[in-house]
Design an enzyme around this catalytic site. Structure first.
Site, PDB file in Angstrom:
ATOM      1  N   ASP A  19      43.061 -45.217 -17.771  1.00 47.54           N
ATOM      2  CA  ASP A  19      44.331 -45.881 -17.479  1.00 47.54           C
ATOM      3  C   ASP A  19      44.213 -47.371 -17.793  1.00 47.54           C
ATOM      4  O   ASP A  19      43.321 -48.062 -17.269  1.00 47.54           O
ATOM      5  CB  ASP A  19      44.700 -45.705 -16.000  1.00 47.54           C
ATOM      6  CG  ASP A  19      45.066 -44.266 -15.658  1.00 47.54           C
ATOM      7  OD1 ASP A  19      45.182 -43.436 -16.582  1.00 47.54           O
ATOM      8  OD2 ASP A  19      45.246 -43.983 -14.460  1.00 47.54           O
ATOM      9  N   LYS A  46      45.810 -36.874 -14.548  1.00 49.47           N
ATOM     10  CA  LYS A  46      46.197 -36.081 -13.371  1.00 49.47           C
ATOM     11  C   LYS A  46      45.118 -35.074 -12.989  1.00 49.47           C
ATOM     12  O   LYS A  46      44.865 -34.836 -11.799  1.00 49.47           O
ATOM     13  CB  LYS A  46      47.530 -35.370 -13.632  1.00 49.47           C
ATOM     14  CG  LYS A  46      48.672 -36.359 -13.785  1.00 49.47           C
ATOM     15  CD  LYS A  46      50.007 -35.681 -13.941  1.00 49.47           C
ATOM     16  CE  LYS A  46      51.058 -36.668 -14.449  1.00 49.47           C
ATOM     17  NZ  LYS A  46      51.194 -37.875 -13.641  1.00 49.47           N
ATOM     18  N   GLY A  47      44.459 -34.472 -13.988  1.00 53.03           N
ATOM     19  CA  GLY A  47      43.420 -33.489 -13.680  1.00 53.03           C
ATOM     20  C   GLY A  47      42.244 -34.125 -12.970  1.00 53.03           C
ATOM     21  O   GLY A  47      41.808 -33.672 -11.902  1.00 53.03           O
ATOM     22  N   ASP A 241      48.716 -37.288  -7.086  1.00 50.22           N
ATOM     23  CA  ASP A 241      47.453 -36.580  -7.371  1.00 50.22           C
ATOM     24  C   ASP A 241      46.575 -36.522  -6.117  1.00 50.22           C
ATOM     25  O   ASP A 241      45.940 -35.497  -5.842  1.00 50.22           O
ATOM     26  CB  ASP A 241      46.695 -37.277  -8.499  1.00 50.22           C
ATOM     27  CG  ASP A 241      47.493 -37.292  -9.787  1.00 50.22           C
ATOM     28  OD1 ASP A 241      48.304 -36.363  -9.994  1.00 50.22           O
ATOM     29  OD2 ASP A 241      47.320 -38.235 -10.589  1.00 50.22           O
TER      30      ASP A 241
HETATM   31  O1  RIB Z   1      49.420 -39.297 -11.947  1.00 48.27           O
HETATM   32  C1  RIB Z   1      48.877 -40.495 -12.392  1.00 48.27           C
HETATM   33  C2  RIB Z   1      48.169 -40.290 -13.692  1.00 48.27           C
HETATM   34  O2  RIB Z   1      49.112 -39.935 -14.674  1.00 48.27           O
HETATM   35  C3  RIB Z   1      47.472 -41.510 -14.246  1.00 48.27           C
HETATM   36  O3  RIB Z   1      46.149 -41.635 -13.794  1.00 48.27           O
HETATM   37  C4  RIB Z   1      47.610 -41.334 -15.748  1.00 48.27           C
HETATM   38  O4  RIB Z   1      46.400 -41.169 -16.421  1.00 48.27           O
HETATM   39  C5  RIB Z   1      48.533 -40.133 -15.928  1.00 48.27           C
HETATM   40  O5  RIB Z   1      47.841 -38.990 -16.218  1.00 48.27           O
END
Ligand code: RIB
Length: 292
Positions: A19, A46-47, A241
């Site tokens: 990120d 997200k994973g 997440d």
């Molecule tokens: O849900 C947040 C995430 O969404 C971030 O970390 C980014 O990488 C995207 O996948």
């Protein structure tokens, strides 16, 4: 029937991104240039975020995913291993890792653009992947990897008695076969509106509503709601997440407890900048619940 362990085995199949986070007073209008207030590179996706959240919140997690062979790959792998997540099925593929360009405003709201990179190359499940899914209590997926891979994993999980938890984000129409193999869906209110009647096919539906808390609908018509903890919001990135991973880790204790546990994890994740950097441990979740 064998008793479920208090430490559920969770297979997380999904994305891992670096990120690139810019903070700013407000988000720019189209065509406008602004001076930002800060910049950070924080592992996300997200994973990976959900894998770390599930591990920190009490699960035993194996992550099934892919990084590239670029400068970000080592750090992305390290953040998982440092959290105790199993990475024997984290492949390295040619080319760039996934990245996400994130802008966070002074209210903690974000906009995110993801470029899939290695995540888009996750098109095959190996025998080892399938064995991990079959042996797990829960398979947890999102939609930042190819949809066919998610569908194949869910099919295999269902055939082997593994509970399938899907966070269909970024949202897209879901094939009927995938919907039929999902036990628990976790969506935000925008995703719930977009998926509409499709969610009716799923036994357990959890809707996160930001500061307005969480609602749940079960297969027997049970409805629950859980208010949010009141916290100082710094950055909402990864809060969903943190919620979803913690929900997976607590699901074996029943929806009511799992919602309480996950709502606290999600709220705590908004109090720090970044995704993986803001995910709470079970000790932090326990302390926050005790204080509230
Ligand atoms: O849900 C947040 C995430 O969404 C971030 O970390 C980014 O990488 C995207 O996948």
């Amino acid at each position: 029937m064998a008793e479920k362990s208090d430490v559920p085995a969770i297979a997380v199949l999904g994305s891992i991104n670096m990120d690139l986070v810019t903070t700013t007073e407000r988000r720019p209008e189209p065509g406008e240039t602004l001076l930002g207030t800060g910049f950070a590179m924080v592992p996300g996706g997200k994973g990976s975020n959900q894998a770390i959240a599930a591990q920190r919140a009490g699960g035993a997690v194996q992550f099934l995913g892919a990084v590239g062979d670029d400068v970000f790959a080592g750090e992305l792998r390290r953040v998982l291993t440092d959290s105790g997540v199993g990475v024997r099925r984290l492949r390295t593929v040619d080319g760039p890792s996934g990245i996400a360009s994130i802008v966070v405003d002074s209210g903690g709201e974000n906009t995110i653009i993801v470029v899939g990179g290695a995540n888009a190359r996750l098109t095959e499940l190996t025998e080892d992947d399938l064995d991990i899914i079959a042996a797990a209590d829960i398979l947890l997926c999102q939609l930042e990897i190819p949809l066919d891979t998610v569908s194949a994993a869910a099919r295999h999980a269902r055939a082997n008695g593994t509970t399938v938890l899907l966070n269909p984000s970024p949202v897209q129409r879901l094939p009927a076969e995938l919907l039929a193999n999902v036990d628990v869906a976790v969506v935000n209110s925008g995703e719930a509106a977009e998926l509409g009647a499709d969610l009716a096919a799923i036994d357990h539906v959890v809707v996160t509503r930001g500061g307005d808390g969480v609602t749940y609908r079960g297969p027997d018509g049970t409805e629950l709601s859980q208010p949010s903890l009141r916290v100082e919001v710094v950055d909402t990135t990864g809060a969903g997440d943190a919620f979803t991973g913690a929900l997976a880790a607590a699901w074996h204790r029943g929806p009511e407890w799992a919602l309480t546990w996950a709502a606290a994890a999600g709220a705590l994740a908004t109090t720090k900048l970044g995704a993986s950097s803001s995910i709470p441990t079970s000790a932090e979740i326990t302390a926050a619940l005790a204080a509230n």
